[in-house]
Scaffold this active site. Structure first.
Site, PDB file in Angstrom:
ATOM      1  N   LYS A 125       0.553  -1.488   0.084  1.00 56.64           N
ATOM      2  CA  LYS A 125       0.110   0.415  -0.015  1.00 56.64           C
ATOM      3  C   LYS A 125       1.108   1.378  -0.318  1.00 56.64           C
ATOM      4  CE  LYS A 125      -3.253  -2.413   2.188  1.00 56.64           C
ATOM      5  NZ  LYS A 125      -4.341  -3.306   3.432  1.00 56.64           N
ATOM      6  N   GLN A 148      -4.984  -1.611   9.375  1.00 57.88           N
ATOM      7  CA  GLN A 148      -4.684  -2.606   8.654  1.00 57.88           C
ATOM      8  C   GLN A 148      -5.178  -4.107   9.898  1.00 57.88           C
ATOM      9  OE1 GLN A 148      -3.574  -3.537   5.835  1.00 57.88           O
ATOM     10  NE2 GLN A 148      -3.752  -5.655   5.885  1.00 57.88           N
ATOM     11  N   ASP A 200     -11.260   2.277   3.809  1.00 55.87           N
ATOM     12  CA  ASP A 200     -11.831   0.967   3.152  1.00 55.87           C
ATOM     13  C   ASP A 200     -13.012   0.855   3.127  1.00 55.87           C
ATOM     14  OD1 ASP A 200      -9.316  -0.375   2.850  1.00 55.87           O
ATOM     15  OD2 ASP A 200      -9.032  -0.404   5.703  1.00 55.87           O
TER      16      ASP A 200
END
Ligand code: NDP
Length: 284
Positions: free
Chosen positions: A52, A96, A119
């Site tokens: 990422k 994460q 997200d």
């Protein structure tokens, strides 16, 4: 013989577009920024976070990594999220997952500002997806839809079957297909006659987490098969939820693993971060 949809190619297109738009924002003095939080030292999470950060660098975003020790407390983690919610140069926040067992993932997701929730896991964003009026889409289902659109595959009126009902893949995937007028069936571990249901699908999405779970007898001739799974086979080799070798000759389109849905997920994260930067700067 199916056409193999290359996630590498489609994701490169998405990233190129994001890079172009990022350059435009920079010319207006706006530098999109993504904060990535990682707690503990799970090796898979480390790989995802590194990927990422690299993707951010490639498209021209600022990325900040917050690597916290495994023994971080819930209070410390929530305090960091709050700090990032209030940081003007950070447009997107990503924590994460999975988190170490003593931490409450739901509380962390709920603490992220919905405007910075790239997200799209926050209940407010999930609700907006349900209604069909959203800012952000969860990256993996959005990536699958991007592949479908890129190929010009029509969803309208098609029988769509999604295997898996997780909050991050299966459920939103079904919703996105429904928004495009697919007739959607969601299957899960309690589904009866799974084989028959799958064999009726014009578009079949597998998000099960079981290596080579979808076999040729579960696939209709000419179906579009999209494989979200990332698994290891009996030899430790990366594979999807679909038995590619047997299914590919029957399908009209199929995504490989690796090189299919996986690269799309990160590209869509970049797209969401760009959108967050635009929203927060009043551009859209
Ligand atoms: P989850 O484990 O959260 O969900 C799996 C789903 O599959 C559940 O709904 C479960 O049903 C269902 N399932 C399990 N066994 C069966 C069965 N025998 N028959 C029918 N359904 C079954 O996984 P995720 O949704 O998080 O991920 C799915 C896969 O996608 C994994 O391989 C994961 O690694 C991968 N993934 C890939 C991403 C990418 O970027 N390409 C991103 C995210 C995930 P039930 O609800 O009843 O338990």
């Amino acid at each position: 013989m199916a056409k193999i949809i290359s996630g590498k190619e489609v994701s490169a297109k998405v990233r190129e577009q994001v890079k172009t738009e990022c350059d435009e924002l920079k010319s207006k003095g706006i530098n999109p920024g993504l904060a990535v939080i990682i707690v503990g030292d799970d090796p898979a999470s480390r790989v995802y976070v590194n990927n990422k950060k690299k993707a951010c660098a490639d498209v021209g975003f600022v990325s900040e990594e917050y690597a916290l020790p495994a023994e971080t407390t819930q209070e410390q983690l929530l305090a960091l999220v709050e700090e990032l919610n209030n940081k003007p140069d950070i447009n997107g926040i990503l924590c994460q997952l999975p988190l170490p067992g003593h931490l409450d993932e739901t509380a962390v997701i709920n603490a992220i500002s919905p405007l910075k929730d790239v997200d799209a896991f926050h209940p407010s964003n999930v609700g907006k997806i349900m209604i069909g009026d959203y800012d952000f889409l969860p990256c993996t289902p959005a990536g699958v839809m991007e592949m479908i659109h890129n190929e010009g595959i029509e969803v309208n009126g098609k029988n769509c079957v999604v295997i898996g009902r997780s909050n991050i893949v299966g459920k939103p995937m079904a919703m996105l297909l429904l928004h495009e007028n697919g007739t959607v069936t969601i299957c899960h571990s309690r589904t009866k006659n799974l084989k028959e249901i799958c064999a009726r699908a014009d578009i079949l999405v597998a998000a099960v987490g079981k290596p080579k779970f979808v076999t040729a007898d579960m696939v209709k001739e000419g179906a579009v098969v999209l494989d979200v799974g990332i698994n290891r086979d009996e030899n430790g080799k990366l594979c999807g939820d679909v038995d590619f070798e047997s299914v590919e000759p029957k399908a009209s389109y199929i995504t490989p693993v690796p090189g299919g849905v996986g690269p799309m997920t990160i590209a869509m994260l970049m797209k969401n971060t760009l959108k967050a930067a635009k929203i927060q700067n009043g551009i859209i």
